[in-house]
Design an enzyme around this catalytic site. Structure first.
Site, mmCIF file in Angstrom:
data_model
loop_
_atom_site.group_PDB
_atom_site.id
_atom_site.type_symbol
_atom_site.label_atom_id
_atom_site.label_comp_id
_atom_site.label_asym_id
_atom_site.label_seq_id
_atom_site.Cartn_x
_atom_site.Cartn_y
_atom_site.Cartn_z
ATOM 1 N N SER A 219 0.844 -1.197 0.000
ATOM 2 C CA SER A 219 0.000 0.000 0.000
ATOM 3 C C SER A 219 0.872 1.238 0.000
ATOM 4 O O SER A 219 1.893 1.291 0.697
ATOM 5 C CB SER A 219 -0.915 0.010 1.227
ATOM 6 O OG SER A 219 -1.827 1.086 1.147
ATOM 7 N N CYS A 348 -7.291 0.306 11.688
ATOM 8 C CA CYS A 348 -8.418 -0.201 10.905
ATOM 9 C C CYS A 348 -9.504 -0.798 11.781
ATOM 10 O O CYS A 348 -10.621 -1.032 11.335
ATOM 11 C CB CYS A 348 -7.927 -1.247 9.901
ATOM 12 S SG CYS A 348 -6.698 -0.583 8.755
#
Length: 399
Positions: A219, A348
């Site tokens: 990412s 998250c």
């Protein structure tokens, strides 16, 4: 009141790194609006001249990223981030490998997928989805330091294993796995090996060819690139069923118009973070060890894992500890009010009221796990930042 103070200290790099200057400059070339910069807003799959130029830009960026990661350019699939890359790898490879194996075998068999108890939810959720679809899912338990030993994998894997997915580095406690050894075991049993390398990228040298993995997820925003862009490394000839269907972009592996601007930012951030990766690792290690040493001096503050000074078995930028009888949310808000951004674990799952599955998996009881604090550093973290954080510890504990 709505602005961030100039002296605010950001210590949550594992959640997302601030956009680096190099990525900002790369993005700025695409942010000219109107007809003056048609090329930047063009679909890279169009046959027009602007489209062809955008495609050429994208392929050049793909080659640069592949060169840094030591893989072939045609083995990189651009995605919207690591969550999509993880989902695509887990579901796409498992289903593709099962289909290939089923065709070559006489009669049916129940395929199994192996992962660990401490994976990111972007891996655990698609694994559970496979379980609902009939795959057997097996979970490796880590040792007290968060490590998955080759012996534990050998005891769990068998001839019906189609995929093994083990993270390269943990986002909460920083444990780095011996991916090469684990991948060799998977291949010995005919299984495909995937690693979520999101947290490792930019912190440790990654040579995909040397690691021997079949797939890896990345990412951009974890290394100072823009959000909304990432990549899946998929080794040539690895069985894979596309999970994003539509226009057949990315050689049919991932449909959807590519984010050329985001890819440019990703490439610039990757080049910047890998330019002196050893020097930066050593710098961050010193800051990590400095903070752990301070924690050990304070009653009621217990490191979640024991890390020797200078250890390369753990990420250089993550410090994790339990603050006895002070819940994570309280700690985060107290530090925030004093001008420090920290987290309780994976950002998250920050809205969850459950204790961290990573911490409970390594043997920390649920009550203590609810009192965890993660400090994560990065390129712009200074010694002065850590010293200021250390000075704030007493205020937070004696609030």
């Amino acid at each position: 009141m709505n602005s961030i103070p100039e002296n605010y200290v950001y210590l949550d790099y594992a959640a997302s790194a601030p956009l680096c200057k190099e990525a900002s400059e790369a993005l700025s070339k695409y942010l000219i609006g109107g007809r003056d910069n048609i090329r930047s807003g063009t679909n890279a799959n169009s046959l027009s001249k602007p489209g062809r130029l955008a495609f050429k830009d994208m392929q050049s960026l793909r080659k640069k990223i592949a060169s840094i990661l030591c893989c072939r350019a045609d083995e990189l699939i651009f995605t919207s981030g690591a969550t999509e890359a993880d989902n695509a790898a887990i579901c796409g490879i498992s289903k593709g490998a099962f289909a290939c194996r089923e065709r070559s075998m006489k009669g049916s068999f129940t395929p199994n997928v192996i992962t660990t108890q401490i994976e990111h939810d972007a891996v655990l959720a698609p694994v559970r989805e496979l379980e609902r679809e009939g795959f057997e899912c097996r979970f490796l338990k880590p040792d007290r330091s968060g490590r998955i030993t080759p012996e534990r994998l050998e005891n769990l894997i068998d001839g019906n294993t189609v995929l093994v997915s083990i993270q390269m580095a943990n986002s909460e406690i920083g444990t780095i796995q011996d991916i090469r050894a684990l991948a060799e075991i998977a291949h010995r049993f005919g299984a495909i090996f995937h690693t979520d390398a999101t947290q490792a990228l930019g912190k440790v040298h990654i040579d995909l060819g040397d690691l021997g993995v079949d797939a890896a997820s990345f990412s951009a925003h974890k290394i100072g690139g823009p959000k909304g862009v990432g990549a899946l490394f998929l080794k040539a000839r690895t069985p894979f069923l596309a999970q994003m269907l539509g226009g057949g972009q990315e050689s049919g592996y991932r449909s959807g118009t590519q984010n050329v601007m985001g890819i440019a930012g990703f490439c610039a951030a990757l080049e910047a973070t890998t330019a002196d990766i050893e020097g930066e690792r050593n710098r961050l290690c010193q800051l990590r060890d400095r903070l752990y040493d301070k924690y050990r001096e304070i009653d009621g503050v217990i490191p979640t894992v024991e890390i020797e000074a200078g250890s390369t078995d753990f990420l250089p930028n993550i410090v994790s500890a339990i603050f006895s009888d002070i819940e994570s949310e309280t700690l985060i808000l107290r530090f925030d009010s004093l001008g420090f951004a920290v987290s309780g674990g994976s950002a998250c799952s920050s809205m969850s009221l459950d204790p961290s599955h990573v911490l409970t998996s390594i043997g920390i009881n649920a009550d203590d796990a609810l009192c965890a604090l993660r400090v994560s550093m990065g390129r712009y973290t200074t010694t002065e930042d850590i010293d200021a954080f250390i000075d704030a510890l007493a205020k937070v504990i004696d609030w």
